[in-house]
Enzyme design. Structure first.
Site, short mmCIF file in Angstrom:
data_model
loop_
_atom_site.label_atom_id
_atom_site.label_comp_id
_atom_site.label_asym_id
_atom_site.label_seq_id
_atom_site.Cartn_x
_atom_site.Cartn_y
_atom_site.Cartn_z
N GLU A 249 -33.11 -4.77 -16.52
CA GLU A 249 -34.51 -5.15 -16.77
C GLU A 249 -34.64 -5.40 -18.27
O GLU A 249 -34.40 -4.50 -19.07
CB GLU A 249 -35.46 -4.03 -16.34
CG GLU A 249 -35.67 -3.96 -14.84
CD GLU A 249 -36.23 -5.23 -14.24
OE1 GLU A 249 -36.87 -6.02 -14.97
OE2 GLU A 249 -36.01 -5.46 -13.05
N CYS A 283 -42.74 -4.40 -22.28
CA CYS A 283 -42.00 -5.60 -21.84
C CYS A 283 -42.94 -6.57 -21.13
O CYS A 283 -42.70 -7.77 -21.11
CB CYS A 283 -40.87 -5.19 -20.92
SG CYS A 283 -41.41 -4.14 -19.57
P1 NAD Z 1 -32.27 -2.17 -26.87
O1 NAD Z 1 -31.64 -3.22 -26.04
O2 NAD Z 1 -32.07 -2.21 -28.32
O3 NAD Z 1 -31.76 -0.72 -26.40
C1 NAD Z 1 -31.84 -0.29 -25.06
C2 NAD Z 1 -30.80 0.81 -24.84
O4 NAD Z 1 -29.50 0.23 -24.92
C3 NAD Z 1 -30.84 1.92 -25.86
O5 NAD Z 1 -30.55 3.15 -25.24
C4 NAD Z 1 -29.71 1.53 -26.81
O6 NAD Z 1 -29.16 2.60 -27.56
C5 NAD Z 1 -28.69 0.98 -25.84
N1 NAD Z 1 -27.70 0.07 -26.42
C6 NAD Z 1 -27.74 -0.60 -27.59
N2 NAD Z 1 -26.63 -1.37 -27.72
C7 NAD Z 1 -25.89 -1.18 -26.60
C8 NAD Z 1 -24.66 -1.73 -26.13
N3 NAD Z 1 -23.96 -2.62 -26.84
N4 NAD Z 1 -24.21 -1.35 -24.90
C9 NAD Z 1 -24.91 -0.48 -24.16
N5 NAD Z 1 -26.08 0.07 -24.56
C10 NAD Z 1 -26.58 -0.28 -25.76
O7 NAD Z 1 -33.82 -2.17 -26.48
P2 NAD Z 1 -34.99 -1.31 -27.15
O8 NAD Z 1 -35.27 -1.86 -28.50
O9 NAD Z 1 -34.70 0.14 -26.99
O10 NAD Z 1 -36.21 -1.65 -26.17
C11 NAD Z 1 -37.04 -2.78 -26.31
C12 NAD Z 1 -36.61 -3.87 -25.36
O11 NAD Z 1 -36.63 -3.39 -24.03
C13 NAD Z 1 -37.55 -5.07 -25.36
O12 NAD Z 1 -36.81 -6.26 -25.34
C14 NAD Z 1 -38.34 -4.92 -24.07
O13 NAD Z 1 -38.86 -6.11 -23.54
C15 NAD Z 1 -37.32 -4.31 -23.18
N6 NAD Z 1 -37.94 -3.60 -22.07
C16 NAD Z 1 -37.86 -4.14 -20.82
C17 NAD Z 1 -38.46 -3.51 -19.75
C18 NAD Z 1 -38.37 -4.08 -18.37
O14 NAD Z 1 -38.51 -3.33 -17.43
N7 NAD Z 1 -38.14 -5.37 -18.21
C19 NAD Z 1 -39.17 -2.31 -19.94
C20 NAD Z 1 -39.23 -1.79 -21.24
C21 NAD Z 1 -38.60 -2.43 -22.29
#
Ligand code: NAD
Length: 479
Positions: A249, A283
């Site tokens: 997501e 999001c």
């Molecule tokens: P992010 O992608 O930076 O991080 C998400 C998670 O992934 C964190 O736990 C992070 O530490 C981890 N991560 C980072 N690099 C990684 C890698 N290379 N491999 C595996 N894991 C890794 O996102 P964020 O800044 O924490 O959250 C904001 C984003 O999330 C926005 O783009 C938002 O739209 C999205 N979001 C989507 C939904 C949905 O349901 N569609 C809901 C909430 C947030």
């Protein structure tokens, strides 16, 4: 005085300390709170996966009623602890106290809902085309589930992954965001006291490195991820290499259409709620107002007066409507994105890069007369920033709505039943909102997007089962 919190991983029912590798401060008042946590390494990831694997058979032996009871207990504990948890979320991530309370209660209801689902994991039995034989369909645990979560819903998103995983007999290795790890640790502590077999949920702290290790870990059966599109792509590639099932997501650039026949008060309510509450860090937030020419001036005038009246401030103050962004890094990124839009010649009619605010605060920003090719319509800006696209009637509005590669949530404000029905059919989005904000969904209904926003089966509600189970089909011929 600064409160210091030092966090540990949680593996096989025990706290596993480590060297501090990341730091998070209260984004509204950095001196108030300093949180530090360690980064999981490959050996700890392997141990957590092994612990989860062992917990699955214990969970099966314990039976569904014990599991249902545990989930219900966790839900009750969350409800009982709402004040403490909400304050922690507000201080750690900057989410307003009202939203934080709502989120904790939502997480509680999610555990409660899946306590019930534990008992309702019903299969099917029907006649075979081979005379006398029967066919049975069972939904069995997928196995060890890796859950990687973001910071913007620090309790609700983990809840809507962990609760269904447990309900259907799986065990979990969870990597929460480094920006919301204290909240994650508080949830972990409550889950650990729920009465589930040891190792049913393991929490590994850290940032991208720990997430990468988990996504590549051997012996996981499924990865459920919520976060940005860029990270989601990395997780997808890691999983595809080993053919591990994924549920991704990711982001959105969601649009709210306002037609000429809309109730403008409702439209402005939807716009304010969707674009600026939670400082735009949802999001499903609205980043595009797609407004019919005939009402766009009136819409903008009302919108701007409502934006000016928004109280921006301490997220722990119940009077605050808009808190800060979650981290200095997010503030820097959003400032750069806004400056880039301004440099392209699009005008901010409120907020924008000229307004300076303390700490992680960022002003609600509205751009007017946004060209259809502007980056504002195509790239997620995860903050209180939105642009108005002026359009000519329903068909034009739908064309603008569907013109980027995302498809999470879409909204329309209209009094026409015909247009509402057409919108549901033609909007390219996983979730459609009619006379409601693009953000704000129910916990018992399927959640997710289409196109670049999501990949894999839906989360939440009864739809959650399809990701967390394998289907087994058995044919039986009596002798
Ligand atoms: P992010 O992608 O930076 O991080 C998400 C998670 O992934 C964190 O736990 C992070 O530490 C981890 N991560 C980072 N690099 C990684 C890698 N290379 N491999 C595996 N894991 C890794 O996102 P964020 O800044 O924490 O959250 C904001 C984003 O999330 C926005 O783009 C938002 O739209 C999205 N979001 C989507 C939904 C949905 O349901 N569609 C809901 C909430 C947030």
């Amino acid at each position: 005085m600064t409160e210091n919190i030092l966090l540990s991983h949680h593996v096989r029912g025990r706290a596993v300390p480590g060297v501090a590798a990341f730091t998070q401060h209260n984004p509204a008042a950095p001196v108030d709170l300093r949180i530090e946590g360690p980064e999981a390494d490959a050996a700890l990831v392997a141990e957590a996966v092994a612990a989860a694997r062992e917990a699955i058979s214990e969970s099966e032996a314990g039976g569904i009623e014990a599991r249902a009871d545990a989930l219900a207990r966790i839900g009750r504990r969350l409800t009982g602890d709402v004040e403490r948890l909400a304050r922690l979320i507000a201080r750690e991530t900057g989410k307003t106290i009202g939203d934080s309370k709502g989120e904790v209660l939502r997480a509680a209801r999610i555990f409660d809902f899946f306590a019930g689902e534990t008992l309702r994991n019903v299969g099917e039995r029907f006649a075979s085309t081979r005379r006398g034989a029967t066919v049975e369909v069972d939904f069995v645990p997928a196995g060890v589930v890796a859950a990687i979560t973001p910071w913007n819903f620090p309790i609700a998103i983990p809840a809507w992954k962990i609760a269904p995983a447990l309900a259907f007999g799986n065990a979990v290795v969870w990597k929460p965001s480094e920006t919301s790890s204290a909240t994650a640790a508080a949830l972990m502590a409550i889950i650990a006291e729920g009465g589930l077999p040891v190792g049913s949920v393991n929490m590994l702290l850290g940032a991208g490195e720990a997430g990468t290790l988990l996504a590549h870990a051997a012996d996981i059966d499924a990865i459920t991820f919520t976060g940005s599109v860029a990270t989601g792509e990395r997780v997808r590639f890691a999983a595809a290499k080993r053919a591990v099932r994924t549920q991704l997501e990711m982001g959105g650039v969601n649009g709210l259409i306002v037609l000429a026949d809309a109730n403008l008060d409702i439209a402005v309510d939807c716009a304010i709620n969707g674009a600026f509450l939670a400082a735009g860090q949802r999001c499903t937030a609205t980043s595009r107002f797609i407004v019919d020419h005939s009402v766009s001036d009136r819409f903008l005038e009302t919108l701007l007066s409502r934006v000016a009246a928004l109280t921006i401030g301490d997220p722990c103050d119940p009077a605050t409507a808009v808190g800060p962004l979650a981290t200095p890094r997010q503030k820097k990124l959003i400032s750069q994105q806004v400056a880039s839009v301004e440099a392209s010649g699009v005008k901010a009619v409120c907020g924008g890069s000229a307004v300076e605010m303390a700490h992680c605060f960022y002003p609600p920003t509205v751009f007017d007369n946004v060209p259809r090719t502007s980056e504002l319509g195509h790239q997620e800006i995860f903050g209180p920033v939105a642009g108005m696209f002026r359009v000519d009637g329903f068909d034009d509005a739908i064309e603008v709505l569907n013109s980027n590669r995302f498809g999470l949530s879409a909204g329309i404000c209209t009094s026409s039943l015909l247009h509402a029905e057409e919108f549901k059919r033609r909007a390219r989005a996983g979730m459609q909102m009619i006379n409601l904000p693009t953000a704000g969904v129910d916990y018992h209904a399927p959640f997710g997007g289409v196109a670049a926003s999501s990949l894999g089966p839906r989360e939440q509600g009864r739809a959650a089962r399809s990701f967390y189970t394998n289907i087994k089909t058995s044919y039986q011929q009596p002798l």
